[in-house]
Design a protein around this motif. Structure first.
Motif, PDB file in Angstrom:
ATOM      1  N   PRO A 166      15.739  22.749   1.329  1.00  0.00           N
ATOM      2  CA  PRO A 166      17.040  22.142   1.635  1.00  0.00           C
ATOM      3  C   PRO A 166      17.069  21.548   3.038  1.00  0.00           C
ATOM      4  N   LEU A 167      17.853  20.495   3.184  1.00  0.00           N
ATOM      5  CA  LEU A 167      18.157  19.920   4.491  1.00  0.00           C
ATOM      6  C   LEU A 167      19.618  20.220   4.760  1.00  0.00           C
ATOM      7  N   THR A 168      19.865  21.060   5.743  1.00  0.00           N
ATOM      8  CA  THR A 168      21.207  21.608   5.930  1.00  0.00           C
ATOM      9  C   THR A 168      21.940  21.063   7.149  1.00  0.00           C
ATOM     10  N   SER A 169      21.248  20.282   7.976  1.00  0.00           N
ATOM     11  CA  SER A 169      21.861  19.820   9.233  1.00  0.00           C
ATOM     12  C   SER A 169      21.261  18.498   9.650  1.00  0.00           C
ATOM     13  N   GLY A 170      21.934  17.853  10.594  1.00  0.00           N
ATOM     14  CA  GLY A 170      21.405  16.619  11.143  1.00  0.00           C
ATOM     15  C   GLY A 170      20.063  16.821  11.824  1.00  0.00           C
ATOM     16  N   ALA A 171      19.891  17.966  12.462  1.00  0.00           N
ATOM     17  CA  ALA A 171      18.622  18.242  13.135  1.00  0.00           C
ATOM     18  C   ALA A 171      17.477  18.270  12.132  1.00  0.00           C
ATOM     19  N   GLU A 172      17.693  18.892  10.971  1.00  0.00           N
ATOM     20  CA  GLU A 172      16.646  18.960   9.962  1.00  0.00           C
ATOM     21  C   GLU A 172      16.383  17.600   9.334  1.00  0.00           C
ATOM     22  N   VAL A 173      17.421  16.800   9.182  1.00  0.00           N
ATOM     23  CA  VAL A 173      17.232  15.437   8.680  1.00  0.00           C
ATOM     24  C   VAL A 173      16.381  14.627   9.665  1.00  0.00           C
ATOM     25  N   GLY A 174      16.663  14.750  10.953  1.00  0.00           N
ATOM     26  CA  GLY A 174      15.861  14.049  11.951  1.00  0.00           C
ATOM     27  C   GLY A 174      14.436  14.539  12.011  1.00  0.00           C
ATOM     28  N   ASP A 175      14.239  15.843  11.763  1.00  0.00           N
ATOM     29  CA  ASP A 175      12.894  16.413  11.869  1.00  0.00           C
ATOM     30  C   ASP A 175      11.932  15.857  10.829  1.00  0.00           C
ATOM     31  N   TRP A 176      12.399  15.716   9.574  1.00  0.00           N
ATOM     32  CA  TRP A 176      11.458  15.196   8.567  1.00  0.00           C
ATOM     33  C   TRP A 176      11.056  13.773   8.911  1.00  0.00           C
ATOM     34  N   PHE A 177      11.986  13.012   9.499  1.00  0.00           N
ATOM     35  CA  PHE A 177      11.644  11.645   9.853  1.00  0.00           C
ATOM     36  C   PHE A 177      10.676  11.600  11.037  1.00  0.00           C
ATOM     37  N   THR A 178      10.818  12.530  11.976  1.00  0.00           N
ATOM     38  CA  THR A 178       9.822  12.633  13.051  1.00  0.00           C
ATOM     39  C   THR A 178       8.439  12.891  12.470  1.00  0.00           C
ATOM     40  N   ASP A 179       8.358  13.762  11.473  1.00  0.00           N
ATOM     41  CA  ASP A 179       7.073  14.037  10.819  1.00  0.00           C
ATOM     42  C   ASP A 179       6.496  12.779  10.177  1.00  0.00           C
ATOM     43  N   ASP A 194       0.866  -1.181   0.000  1.00  0.00           N
ATOM     44  CA  ASP A 194       0.000   0.000   0.000  1.00  0.00           C
ATOM     45  C   ASP A 194       0.896   1.222   0.000  1.00  0.00           C
ATOM     46  N   ALA A 195       0.960   1.925  -1.122  1.00  0.00           N
ATOM     47  CA  ALA A 195       1.795   3.114  -1.231  1.00  0.00           C
ATOM     48  C   ALA A 195       1.049   4.315  -0.668  1.00  0.00           C
ATOM     49  N   VAL A 196       1.701   5.032   0.237  1.00  0.00           N
ATOM     50  CA  VAL A 196       1.099   6.181   0.903  1.00  0.00           C
ATOM     51  C   VAL A 196       2.076   7.347   0.857  1.00  0.00           C
ATOM     52  N   ASP A 197       1.587   8.540   0.552  1.00  0.00           N
ATOM     53  CA  ASP A 197       2.398   9.750   0.603  1.00  0.00           C
ATOM     54  C   ASP A 197       2.008  10.558   1.835  1.00  0.00           C
ATOM     55  N   VAL A 198       3.004  10.977   2.611  1.00  0.00           N
ATOM     56  CA  VAL A 198       2.742  11.795   3.795  1.00  0.00           C
ATOM     57  C   VAL A 198       3.524  13.097   3.679  1.00  0.00           C
ATOM     58  N   GLU A 199       2.966  14.148   4.235  1.00  0.00           N
ATOM     59  CA  GLU A 199       3.603  15.463   4.168  1.00  0.00           C
ATOM     60  C   GLU A 199       4.490  15.677   5.390  1.00  0.00           C
ATOM     61  N   THR A 200       5.669  16.245   5.147  1.00  0.00           N
ATOM     62  CA  THR A 200       6.584  16.639   6.211  1.00  0.00           C
ATOM     63  C   THR A 200       6.971  18.094   5.998  1.00  0.00           C
ATOM     64  N   ARG A 201       7.701  18.642   6.949  1.00  0.00           N
ATOM     65  CA  ARG A 201       8.081  20.045   6.845  1.00  0.00           C
ATOM     66  C   ARG A 201       9.055  20.307   5.692  1.00  0.00           C
ATOM     67  N   ALA A 256       2.381   8.608  10.235  1.00  0.00           N
ATOM     68  CA  ALA A 256       2.054   7.183  10.165  1.00  0.00           C
ATOM     69  C   ALA A 256       1.382   6.679  11.437  1.00  0.00           C
ATOM     70  N   GLY A 257       1.309   7.508  12.460  1.00  0.00           N
ATOM     71  CA  GLY A 257       0.697   7.103  13.718  1.00  0.00           C
ATOM     72  C   GLY A 257       1.563   6.179  14.546  1.00  0.00           C
ATOM     73  N   ALA A 258       2.862   6.156  14.268  1.00  0.00           N
ATOM     74  CA  ALA A 258       3.775   5.289  15.025  1.00  0.00           C
ATOM     75  C   ALA A 258       4.024   5.882  16.405  1.00  0.00           C
ATOM     76  N   GLU A 259       3.923   5.050  17.423  1.00  0.00           N
ATOM     77  CA  GLU A 259       4.216   5.480  18.790  1.00  0.00           C
ATOM     78  C   GLU A 259       5.429   4.763  19.368  1.00  0.00           C
ATOM     79  N   ARG A 260       5.630   3.500  18.944  1.00  0.00           N
ATOM     80  CA  ARG A 260       6.763   2.707  19.448  1.00  0.00           C
ATOM     81  C   ARG A 260       7.370   1.930  18.282  1.00  0.00           C
ATOM     82  N   ALA A 261       7.900   2.629  17.331  1.00  0.00           N
ATOM     83  CA  ALA A 261       8.456   1.994  16.132  1.00  0.00           C
ATOM     84  C   ALA A 261       9.795   1.348  16.428  1.00  0.00           C
ATOM     85  N   HIS A 262      10.081   0.268  15.714  1.00  0.00           N
ATOM     86  CA  HIS A 262      11.433  -0.293  15.675  1.00  0.00           C
ATOM     87  C   HIS A 262      12.035   0.215  14.373  1.00  0.00           C
TER      88      HIS A 262
END
Length: 308
Positions: A103-116, A36-43, A121-127
């Motif tokens: 642009p993604l200019t730092s590690g913090a910004e790279v981590g932020d899109w993944f948090t989004d 199931d292909a899903v597109d989600v929006e991030t910052r 996805a509604g993940a609370e305790r992902a592996h």
């Protein structure tokens, strides 16, 4: 290192469309279960997720390395999806069906899109399973306080040592060898220590992605304090012959800094560990976290393991 000032992108609309056609063919050829292909929006842009497995439960989330995408995990989907929901991610900044808009200019910004992504996805305790650059993405998401993660499996991860010149040479050798005829390319996989060269579908995708301009920050080495700051259970799987770092030295460093982490060196593999030992990695994902002190060891080159 130069800070990216533009998003990663294809060189033209026609180059993008050509890549998408190859992507769809490789997905149809390799993907072993309904997806199931899903597109989600991030910052920072739109991210494509491939969902498989049961609807309920904590998901396994798969992050590929630089130049890769969700399709590189095709051998993992069926065994993981038997018991767990699985999300394979086309990471922002890499060739795939995600679209980076800033642009993604730092590690913090790279981590932020993944948090989004995890939030959408509604993940609370992902592996979270991160290979190479994807491992650094997962670490940065946790260091940024993103939460939503119960455990990390890092597969020959970036960001634990300065990028060495031999890694650049390894990557260049793999790119050159990928242009060879199939039989010769397969033989060269052992010569240049890169199992990806035996993956015909992924090589087709890699060739099509040469029109993609990747503009992402280079991971700096994590400090001891950053490693200690990771509060979730972590296991690290290292290719014995990795071109990314001195494997034995990194294993010893992690044993001293984070003795609760499970660190394993896999003999007969290199930085392409994720495609060279998929069955072993799937087993480690499904058995972690848990009584990892009793896990079977692969050879004598392992750092000490501890409970989580």
């Amino acid at each position: 290192m130069r800070t990216p000032d533009r998003p990663s992108a294809f060189t033209s609309d026609s180059a993008r469309d050509t890549y998408y056609a190859v992507y769809d063919r490789v997905l149809a050829d390799l993907w072993p279960v309904p997806v199931d292909a899903v597109d989600v929006e991030t910052r920072a842009g739109t991210v494509r997720l491939h969902r498989a497995g049961p609807a309920g439960g904590d998901p396994v989330v798969l992050l590929s390395g630089a130049g890769g995408n969700a399709l590189s995990w095709y051998r993992y989907i069926e065994p993981l999806a038997r018991t767990r929901p699985v999300l394979a991610v086309d990471s922002l900044g890499e060739p795939g069906r995600s679209v980076q808009r800033r642009p993604l200019t730092s590690g913090a910004e790279v981590g932020d899109w993944f948090t989004d992504v995890l939030a959408a996805a509604g993940a609370e305790r992902a592996h979270v399973v991160g290979c190479s650059y994807g491992g650094w993405t997962a670490v940065r998401q946790q260091l940024g306080g993103g939460g939503r993660v119960a455990a990390l499996t890092l597969v020959d991860p970036g960001g634990f040592a300065p990028l060495p010149g031999r890694f650049v040479r390894w990557a260049l050798a793999g790119a050159l060898a990928s242009m060879l005829p199939r039989a010769l390319r397969h033989r060269m996989a052992g010569v240049v220590d890169n199992g990806v060269l035996r993956e015909d579908g992924l090589v087709r995708l890699m060739r099509a992605g040469w029109t993609f301009r990747r503009r992402m920050p280079v991971p700096p080495a994590c400090t001891d304090e950053q490693i200690r700051a990771l509060s979730v259970p972590v296991q690290v799987l290292l290719g014995a012959g990795s071109a990314l770092f001195d494997t034995q030295a990194l294993a010893a460093r992690l044993a001293g800094i984070a003795p609760s982490w499970r660190v394993e060196i896999v003999p007969g593999t290199g930085h392409a560990l994720s495609v060279e030992a998929p069955d072993l990695i799937v087993e480690r994902i499904l058995s972690f976290p848990g009584q990892v002190g009793h896990a079977q060891r692969m050879g004598s080159g392992h750092a000490p393991t501890g409970g989580s």
